[in-house]
Design a protein around this motif. Structure first.
Motif, PDB file in Angstrom:
ATOM      1  N   SER A  17       0.815  -1.214   0.000  1.00  0.00           N
ATOM      2  CA  SER A  17       0.000   0.000   0.000  1.00  0.00           C
ATOM      3  C   SER A  17       0.852   1.269   0.000  1.00  0.00           C
ATOM      4  CB  SER A  17      -0.959  -0.003   1.188  1.00  0.00           C
ATOM      5  OG  SER A  17      -0.222   0.079   2.384  1.00  0.00           O
ATOM      6  N   LYS A  68       2.149   1.692  -3.509  1.00  0.00           N
ATOM      7  CA  LYS A  68       1.070   2.100  -4.397  1.00  0.00           C
ATOM      8  C   LYS A  68       0.733   3.586  -4.211  1.00  0.00           C
ATOM      9  CE  LYS A  68      -3.704   0.944  -5.582  1.00  0.00           C
ATOM     10  NZ  LYS A  68      -3.581   1.959  -6.623  1.00  0.00           N
ATOM     11  N   LYS A  69       0.728   4.002  -2.954  1.00  0.00           N
ATOM     12  CA  LYS A  69       0.406   5.401  -2.663  1.00  0.00           C
ATOM     13  C   LYS A  69       1.438   6.330  -3.286  1.00  0.00           C
ATOM     14  CE  LYS A  69      -0.243   6.874   1.721  1.00  0.00           C
ATOM     15  NZ  LYS A  69      -0.547   6.570   3.144  1.00  0.00           N
ATOM     16  N   ALA A  96       3.345   5.683  -5.868  1.00  0.00           N
ATOM     17  CA  ALA A  96       3.192   5.661  -7.329  1.00  0.00           C
ATOM     18  C   ALA A  96       2.087   6.627  -7.757  1.00  0.00           C
ATOM     19  CB  ALA A  96       2.860   4.245  -7.807  1.00  0.00           C
ATOM     20  N   ASP A  97       0.976   6.579  -7.046  1.00  0.00           N
ATOM     21  CA  ASP A  97      -0.128   7.492  -7.362  1.00  0.00           C
ATOM     22  C   ASP A  97       0.309   8.943  -7.215  1.00  0.00           C
ATOM     23  OD1 ASP A  97      -1.787   5.407  -7.898  1.00  0.00           O
ATOM     24  OD2 ASP A  97      -2.736   5.372  -5.932  1.00  0.00           O
ATOM     25  N   GLN A  98       1.060   9.193  -6.162  1.00  0.00           N
ATOM     26  CA  GLN A  98       1.525  10.558  -5.910  1.00  0.00           C
ATOM     27  C   GLN A  98       2.435  11.044  -7.043  1.00  0.00           C
ATOM     28  OE1 GLN A  98       0.345  12.553  -3.495  1.00  0.00           O
ATOM     29  NE2 GLN A  98       1.447  14.102  -4.672  1.00  0.00           N
ATOM     30  N   ALA A 136       2.456  10.020 -10.093  1.00  0.00           N
ATOM     31  CA  ALA A 136       1.653  10.206 -11.308  1.00  0.00           C
ATOM     32  C   ALA A 136       0.919  11.544 -11.258  1.00  0.00           C
ATOM     33  CB  ALA A 136       0.656   9.060 -11.462  1.00  0.00           C
ATOM     34  N   VAL A 137       0.359  11.853 -10.112  1.00  0.00           N
ATOM     35  CA  VAL A 137      -0.354  13.122  -9.969  1.00  0.00           C
ATOM     36  C   VAL A 137       0.603  14.301 -10.170  1.00  0.00           C
ATOM     37  CG1 VAL A 137      -1.539  14.620  -8.323  1.00  0.00           C
ATOM     38  CG2 VAL A 137      -2.193  12.213  -8.508  1.00  0.00           C
ATOM     39  N   HIS A 169       2.184   6.876 -16.907  1.00  0.00           N
ATOM     40  CA  HIS A 169       1.357   5.676 -16.750  1.00  0.00           C
ATOM     41  C   HIS A 169       1.937   4.814 -15.635  1.00  0.00           C
ATOM     42  CE1 HIS A 169      -1.075   2.220 -17.760  1.00  0.00           C
ATOM     43  NE2 HIS A 169       0.010   1.491 -17.850  1.00  0.00           N
ATOM     44  N   ILE A 170       1.058   4.324 -14.769  1.00  0.00           N
ATOM     45  CA  ILE A 170       1.508   3.403 -13.717  1.00  0.00           C
ATOM     46  C   ILE A 170       1.245   1.979 -14.177  1.00  0.00           C
ATOM     47  CG2 ILE A 170       1.208   2.653 -11.336  1.00  0.00           C
ATOM     48  CD1 ILE A 170       0.067   5.439 -10.713  1.00  0.00           C
ATOM     49  N   ASP A 191       0.841  -1.236 -12.796  1.00  0.00           N
ATOM     50  CA  ASP A 191       0.723  -1.967 -11.528  1.00  0.00           C
ATOM     51  C   ASP A 191       0.133  -3.361 -11.740  1.00  0.00           C
ATOM     52  OD1 ASP A 191      -1.812  -1.252 -12.236  1.00  0.00           O
ATOM     53  OD2 ASP A 191      -2.252  -0.110 -10.424  1.00  0.00           O
TER      54      ASP A 191
END
Length: 480
Positions: free
Chosen positions: A304, A307-308, A310-312, A314-315, A325-326, A328
């Motif tokens: 987690s 993943k968090k 990676a999202d950050q 990307a944003v 692009h992630i 996952d």
RNA sequence: CGGGAAGUAGCGCAGCUUGGUUAGCGCGCAGCGUUCGGGACGCUGAGGUCGCGGGUUCGAAUCCCGCCUUCCCGACCA
């Protein structure tokens, strides 16, 4: 370990065209359609086209052109009105003879290009010098029945943009031709990073019906030339054939001077072959659907945090305008993803797992140099941005150096035929059709262009010894 | 259109010479589990008018005839 021979691509050095066909498939750019010679452009390939389209369209609009759309079907008779035009295109026309359940009284050709319909309409629309210049562009598909199709390079149907303009004077029209050539140069140099040579086509290589044809000739990594775009001065040829006239300020009726210019999906083929290597595509950042891909490396169930992060990333990157692009997908190993995205030409890759995070860094991989560097987590997006710019410079330089390194001057017939096997050969040439044909028969090379930036020289034709009319050396090469 | 090669699962192929159970193999695909730092592994499973049409035969992927298609090489081309 999966079998390398099944996953990897035929090396360029072993078989360049096999390499090309495989990479088009494996990078999911395009597929063959059910009808011979047709192409399905897949989402990843189409995205590249859209990016290219956007870059070009904004330049077309910025120089005062307006988009319009003309019909796919053209009365066969239109083609016949301009003698050279028919002659040039008739071998590759698709003609519709039946429709609505019965034979048509007049066959319809599927447009191979739109000079004729647009000319017909221009004739209706232009009355006065006040209606000029008329500067139109259309994004369209065209059909040319090709004998030997290859995805992106030669397909029976392809996508392109065709500009068509009408002007009061030759000077205005010629300036327009130069304007078009200039935004093609920008696209080729700044967007596609191809570093092509600009020049004029020899009479034998001109567009059917044009007085002057100019082109951008890019060099592919097998040393062959590829025409990246063309721009034509049509004089009053089409104006006379379609009666495109205007009343001048003095009240007399004059023929318009028209131009046309185009760039097609073939440019994607140029990008593939000018930049790609044995690992796959290398995409110029401005044309890359994803400029960076994030590969989180999950270990065990505690993913987690990864993943968090990676999202950050990307944003952050999307906010800076970086297409990201992630990846996952849990069912694929990191190594598989690395190779897959390299095959697809993504310029930069961010990879990170527990090991990186614990040190406060991520690993940034460069598709062109194959180098990896560690970047502090809070510096990632700005590093990616500067690395992308550097990537563009490096890729352009590589293309330019490759072209220069494979361009040779031939001073004799023997030297010419020896050197023409690969790369560009610059030489004095007489420009006669017989002599061009001789070159073509013996070496399959053709004159590519009379380069704008060549120094003035006075010499005899390197093949036959006759005097050169160009006043400079011209470029020959085998071409796509 | 001329020269060459090939059509068997989504892809790559074997089987055909010498006809004979239910047509195999690798990859890919689906489910489950274990994995995850450069193309992971195990188990289970789905998937085929053997290019099309005709013929020979008790029996054809296999032999014969015809056709179609695709790919490669040449002439055309953004």
């Amino acid at each position: 370990m999966a079998r390398a021979d099944e996953l990897s691509i035929t090396p360029q050095s072993q078989d360049f065209s096999a390499w090309y066909n495989e990479i088009v498939q494996k990078a999911e750019l395009a597929d063959r359609g059910p009808v011979r010679g047709t192409m399905v452009i897949r989402p990843y390939g189409y995205r590249i086209w859209e990016l290219l389209q956007h870059e070009l369209d904004s330049r077309i609009k910025a120089t005062g052109h307006e988009n319009a759309y003309f019909p796919l079907f053209i009365p066969e008779e239109y083609l016949k009105r301009e003698a050279e035009h028919v002659e040039g295109f008739s071998p590759e026309l698709a003609v519709v003879t039946h429709a609505g359940g019965k034979q048509l009284e007049e066959p319809l050709v599927v447009r191979p290009t739109s000079e004729t319909v647009i000319g017909e309409m221009m004739a209706n629309w232009i009355e006065s010098h006040r209606d000029l210049p008329l500067k139109l562009n259309q994004w369209a598909n065209v059909v040319r029945w090709e004998m030997r199709p290859r995805l992106f390079l030669r397909t029976t149907e392809f996508l392109w943009q065709e500009g068509h303009t009408a002007h009061a004077t030759e000077e205005d029209a010629k300036e327009e031709v130069a304007t078009a050539l200039n935004f093609y140069r920008e696209i080729a140099d700044d967007v596609a990073l191809l570093s092509p040579v600009l020049g004029e086509k020899t009479p034998g290589e001109r567009f059917a019906g044009a007085l002057n044809t100019y082109s951008l000739e890019a060099m592919m990594r097998d040393g062959k030339a590829l025409q990246a775009a063309t721009s034509h001065y049509l004089g009053t040829n089409f104006a006379q054939a379609f009666n495109i006239t205007y009343q001048s300020g003095e009240g007399d009726l004059q023929y318009c001077h028209t131009t046309s210019w185009g760039m097609s999906t073939r440019l994607i083929g140029a990008v593939i072959m000018a930049h790609g290597d044995d690992k796959g595509l290398i995409l110029p950042p401005k044309l890359a659907p994803y400029q960076t891909v994030i590969v989180p490396i999950a270990k065990g169930p505690e993913t987690s945090e990864i993943k968090k992060l990676a999202d950050q990333f990307a944003v952050d990157m999307e906010r800076m305008g970086i297409r990201t692009h992630i990846d996952d997908r849990a069912y694929l190993s990191p190594g598989f993803k690395f190779n897959a995205w390299e095959q697809k030409g993504v310029p930069l890759r961010c990879e990170f797992g527990e090991r990186d995070i614990s040190k406060g860094v991520v690993t940034l991989h460069n598709r062109l140099t194959s180098e990896k560097q560690l970047v502090a987590i809070d510096k990632l997006s700005e590093t990616v941005q500067t690395e992308l710019r550097q990537f563009e410079r490096d890729l352009f330089e590589r293309a330019k150096e490759f072209r220069l390194a494979n361009t040779r001057y031939a001073s004799s017939k023997e030297e010419f035929f020896e050197q023409i096997q690969s790369g560009f050969v610059v030489a004095e040439h007489c420009g006669t059709k017989e002599c061009e044909d001789l070159v073509k028969e013996t070496s399959s090379a053709t004159p590519r262009c009379i380069p704008f930036d060549a120094k003035p020289t006075n010499g005899a034709c390197v093949i036959c010894g006759k005097v050169s009319p160009y006043g400079k050396r011209i470029i020959f090469a085998k071409a796509y």
